[in-house]
Scaffold this active site. Structure first.
Site, PDB file in Angstrom:
ATOM      1  N   CYS A 139       8.438 -27.331  22.200  1.00 12.40           N
ATOM      2  CA  CYS A 139       9.792 -28.265  23.034  1.00 12.40           C
ATOM      3  C   CYS A 139       9.424 -29.668  22.700  1.00 12.40           C
ATOM      4  O   CYS A 139       8.567 -30.403  22.763  1.00 12.40           O
ATOM      5  CB  CYS A 139       9.772 -28.246  24.788  1.00 12.40           C
ATOM      6  SG  CYS A 139       9.703 -26.686  25.376  1.00 12.40           S
TER       7      CYS A 139
ATOM      8  N   ARG B 205       9.697 -28.845  16.736  1.00 18.37           N
ATOM      9  CA  ARG B 205       8.781 -28.355  17.940  1.00 18.37           C
ATOM     10  C   ARG B 205       9.247 -27.129  18.720  1.00 18.37           C
ATOM     11  O   ARG B 205       8.237 -26.476  19.581  1.00 18.37           O
ATOM     12  CB  ARG B 205       8.749 -29.458  18.909  1.00 18.37           C
ATOM     13  CG  ARG B 205       8.284 -30.551  18.256  1.00 18.37           C
ATOM     14  CD  ARG B 205       8.410 -31.844  19.493  1.00 18.37           C
ATOM     15  NE  ARG B 205       7.290 -31.636  20.482  1.00 18.37           N
ATOM     16  CZ  ARG B 205       5.974 -32.044  20.289  1.00 18.37           C
ATOM     17  NH1 ARG B 205       5.700 -32.698  19.312  1.00 18.37           N
ATOM     18  NH2 ARG B 205       5.479 -31.794  21.475  1.00 18.37           N
TER      19      ARG B 205
ATOM     20  N   GLU C 223      -6.238 -18.092   5.322  1.00 19.28           N
ATOM     21  CA  GLU C 223      -5.148 -18.942   5.515  1.00 19.28           C
ATOM     22  C   GLU C 223      -4.030 -18.700   4.493  1.00 19.28           C
ATOM     23  O   GLU C 223      -2.728 -18.681   4.969  1.00 19.28           O
ATOM     24  CB  GLU C 223      -5.576 -20.375   4.931  1.00 19.28           C
ATOM     25  CG  GLU C 223      -4.275 -21.527   4.542  1.00 19.28           C
ATOM     26  CD  GLU C 223      -3.800 -21.654   6.121  1.00 19.28           C
ATOM     27  OE1 GLU C 223      -3.833 -21.353   6.877  1.00 19.28           O
ATOM     28  OE2 GLU C 223      -2.876 -22.719   5.820  1.00 19.28           O
TER      29      GLU C 223
ATOM     30  N   LYS D  29       5.445 -25.837  16.336  1.00 21.60           N
ATOM     31  CA  LYS D  29       4.529 -26.690  15.545  1.00 21.60           C
ATOM     32  C   LYS D  29       3.297 -27.108  16.164  1.00 21.60           C
ATOM     33  O   LYS D  29       2.256 -27.011  15.783  1.00 21.60           O
ATOM     34  CB  LYS D  29       5.091 -28.079  15.034  1.00 21.60           C
ATOM     35  CG  LYS D  29       4.827 -29.030  14.347  1.00 21.60           C
ATOM     36  CD  LYS D  29       4.482 -28.343  12.700  1.00 21.60           C
ATOM     37  CE  LYS D  29       3.438 -29.365  12.010  1.00 21.60           C
ATOM     38  NZ  LYS D  29       2.872 -28.149  10.994  1.00 21.60           N
TER      39      LYS D  29
HETATM   40  C1  G6P Z   1       0.442 -23.911  15.821  1.00 20.54           C
HETATM   41  C2  G6P Z   1       1.048 -23.990  14.445  1.00 20.54           C
HETATM   42  C3  G6P Z   1       0.058 -23.946  13.258  1.00 20.54           C
HETATM   43  C4  G6P Z   1      -1.046 -24.847  13.593  1.00 20.54           C
HETATM   44  C5  G6P Z   1      -1.683 -24.587  15.068  1.00 20.54           C
HETATM   45  C6  G6P Z   1      -2.803 -25.631  15.348  1.00 20.54           C
HETATM   46  O1  G6P Z   1       0.116 -22.574  15.913  1.00 20.54           O
HETATM   47  O2  G6P Z   1       2.310 -23.084  14.303  1.00 20.54           O
HETATM   48  O3  G6P Z   1       0.664 -24.340  12.015  1.00 20.54           O
HETATM   49  O4  G6P Z   1      -2.211 -24.462  12.680  1.00 20.54           O
HETATM   50  O5  G6P Z   1      -0.788 -24.756  15.971  1.00 20.54           O
HETATM   51  O6  G6P Z   1      -2.297 -26.824  15.744  1.00 20.54           O
HETATM   52  P1  G6P Z   1      -2.918 -28.180  15.620  1.00 20.54           P
HETATM   53  O7  G6P Z   1      -1.924 -29.203  15.610  1.00 20.54           O
HETATM   54  O8  G6P Z   1      -4.037 -28.345  16.600  1.00 20.54           O
HETATM   55  O9  G6P Z   1      -3.579 -28.234  14.408  1.00 20.54           O
END
Ligand code: G6P
Length: 619
Positions: A2, A27, A489, A614
């Site tokens: 959000c 977001r 990954e 995100k």
């Molecule tokens: C979400 C995103 C991923 C990311 C994960 C961890 O699931 O879609 O791309 O790797 O969160 O996010 P962070 O901001 O903690 O690295």
């Protein structure tokens, strides 16, 4: 998860809010909405609002067809659904029953069922399934009872449990926007004759690069000319002002079709920035931000690295490197598992939290748990001023610049660089490696920008591969040692973007089960370690032979001149020669390109994949 925007100033609030939402759409994109305090027919100001399910474009279309009135005070929201389906009714803003107050919210109000019950017993009719509407009714109750919006927000926040950023406007008070935060992100943009609220600085970067970060459990009131911060009890409080070192251009696509593709191609620059100023010409490391003393670092007897998603794969690579260079036992754990298994932590444990956004709720809760157990917490983070680094004892920023594509790319590579720096720095402080050994690895790291560029220059080879496999429904990835997280990954990227079955395995594990999945023609990406002194390389070749013997189609990523593996490669993707531990920096790149291109060919929205967000700011 959000995005929220608030504005008060001299410009058209509608335009500022919608533009802010556009930059925050990564977001969440289940719905979007706006509310303004506009002039009413009787000379009185009123709330006007519009909100639509689906992407921001739906809201923009609706507004264009039915123009909103002029107004200079407004709020907006782009949603990643938690409570209630992503439809028009559940979209934010939510209004109080008398349309006096409008509220947008990011997070989850954990005691909302009890509060909703209380409101319903008092005769309130709630229209949506959301927790947010409860906050709108409660704040409106306070305002109708005579409180100004700031006091109303403070009074209500004291009653709320869970995680929230709330932003509210009052129909009768166009002079102010009031926001509050607990466990959810909120920044204030400081302008001249105007001020802004945003989930992050992208919301207002076009207008100002001066920002104010709020602390936990704080309320902020913005007017055109002033910003006032308090705690939930109304006591005056302070935010921390800082200058944002990137601009709107960095948050725009710059001619690429997707932010993700742009961010993949930015990686050579991002790696260089992540290294900038962190070593001298002799390869001696300087990590000034690590505010943990050398004596304390020497006393560390265990490292626990916590993260989620792609960041967790950076943690896996970090374990190989840090243990190898420092001989300190290093555990890795998903943040959401960590807290609930009663981990053994002491004053001599270093907990490293890796998070691109710095807002992932599971990781945030995990570091709070670690701090309670007196462990030292170091964050590796890309977002200046976000909650995780702020609550940690120390931070290494990754300096990748804003990452807008939901699937992480440059965020991941720069996390790897930061992990390598941390490992080498610990080795330097603790004397587990000679200075010249450390300098040699630092030299290799410094060359990685060029090596990654080499891989990017060969992108067409990967794009052709995506074209060939655009109808595929299943892909496997295998790797060993530091190549194992790369395989994971690669598979994650394909799941996130192409929505097809993709799995990553440790190559050695293949014959213990997953080999049963192999059938003729199945594409298998094989990440081959560099030919070095160890046996990893040969073992990997055996695994490739085993799957090829069963008809799989092998796509081999290996050193360009690795003629030992080429006979077993149906498709060969050459990689530059680099040390084994650093290979993820180059080996991940073709897998990012493949996922991005395949999803594009399949007609998917690469920057905003379905169901994802995100940063996941709810547990
Ligand atoms: C979400 C995103 C991923 C990311 C994960 C961890 O699931 O879609 O791309 O790797 O969160 O996010 P962070 O901001 O903690 O690295």
């Amino acid at each position: 998860m959000c995005g929220i925007v608030g504005y008060v100033g001299e410009k058209q609030a509608r335009d500022v809010v919608v533009e802010g939402l556009r930059l925050l759409e990564y977001r969440g994109y289940d719905s979007a909405g706006i509310a303004l305090v506009a002039g009413g027919e009787l000379g009185q100001t009123v709330l006007v609002s519009d909100k639509r399910a689906g992407k921001l474009a739906n809201l923009e279309k609706a507004i264009a067809e039915d123009a909103l009135p002029a107004a200079t005070t407004g709020i907006g929201h782009t949603r990643w659904a938690t409570h209630g389906a992503p439809n028009d009714v559940n979209a934010h803003p939510h209004l109080g029953p008398q349309r006096r107050v409008a509220v947008v919210h990011n997070g989850i109000l954990e005691n909302f069922a009890r509060l909703r019950d209380e409101l319903e017993r008092a005769g309130h009719d709630l229209l949506s399934e959301t927790d947010t509407e409860v906050a709108a009714h409660l704040i409106e109750n306070e305002v109708l009872a005579g409180a100004d919006l700031t006091t109303a927000m403070q009074n209500v926040c004291r009653r709320l449990e869970g995680a929230f950023t709330l932003v509210a406007i009052d129909a009768h008070d166009p002079s102010r926007v009031v926001a509050a935060r607990r466990n959810s992100p909120l920044v204030v943009g400081l302008g001249v004759g105007e001020n802004f609220i945003g989930s992050d600085v992208a919301a207002f970067i076009e207008h100002t690069r001066e920002a104010l970060e709020l602390g936990q459990d704080q309320v902020v009131t913005i007017t055109r000319d002033a910003v006032a911060v308090s705690d939930f009890d109304g006591n005056e409080a302070q935010g921390r002002q800082y200058h944002v070192d990137w601009d709107l251009a960095a948050a725009e696509k710059d001619g690429y079709d997707w932010f993700m593709r742009k961010e993949i191609f930015e990686q050579p620059r991002a790696i260089a920035d992540a290294l900038l100023g962190r070593h001298d010409e002799n390869g001696q490391l300087q990590l000034d931000e690590v505010r943990i003393s050398d004596d304390e670092l020497r006393d560390i007897d265990k490292i626990v690295i916590i993260a989620c998603g792609t960041s967790n794969y950076a943690a896996m690579v970090a374990k190989y490197a840090i243990e190898h260079w420092t001989r300190i036992p290093c555990e890795i754990e998903l943040s959401h598992e960590f807290r609930y298994r009663d981990p053994i932590l002491t004053r001599n444990t270093l907990v490293v939290a890796i998070s691109q956004s710095g807002e992932t709720a599971d990781t945030l809760m995990a570091i709070r748990h670690a701090k309670k157990q007196k462990a030292k917490v170091l964050a590796i983070c890309n977002t200046n001023g976000s909650t995780i680094p702020r609550e940690s004892d120390a931070v290494i920023y990754t300096h990748a610049g804003p990452e807008i594509g939901v699937a992480s790319t440059k965020g991941f590579l720069t996390q790897l660089v930061a992990c390598y720096l941390l490992g080498l720095y610990l080795a330097q402080v603790r004397g587990t490696k000679y200075g010249d050994e450390i300098a040699a690895v630092v030299g290799e790291l410094a060359a990685m920008s060029d090596r990654v560029q080499q891989v990017l220059d060969d992108a067409d080879r990967v794009y052709a591969l995506a074209e060939r496999f655009k109808d595929t429904t299943s892909v496997l990835f295998i790797g060993r040692h530091a190549g194992f997280p790369v395989a994971l990954e690669g598979a994650l990227k394909l799941k996130e973007l192409a929505y097809i079955h993709a799995e990553g395995f440790a190559a050695g594990e293949l014959k213990h089960g997953p080999i049963a999945l192999i059938e003729p023609g199945l594409p298998v990406f094989c990440v081959v370690p560099p030919r070095g002194r160890d046996q990893l390389h040969d073992k990997m070749i055996s695994a490739i032979q085993e799957i090829r013997a069963r008809g799989a189609l092998t796509i081999v990523l290996a050193e360009a001149d690795d003629d030992e593996v080429t006979p077993y490669a149906d498709v060969f993707i050459p990689l530059p020669t680099v040390p084994t531990l650093l290979q993820p920096l180059v080996a991940t790149v073709p897998l990012q390109l493949f996922a991005c291109e395949l999803a594009t060919l399949m007609g998917h929205d690469v920057d905003q994949p379905r169901n994802l967000a995100k940063s996941v700011t709810v547990e």
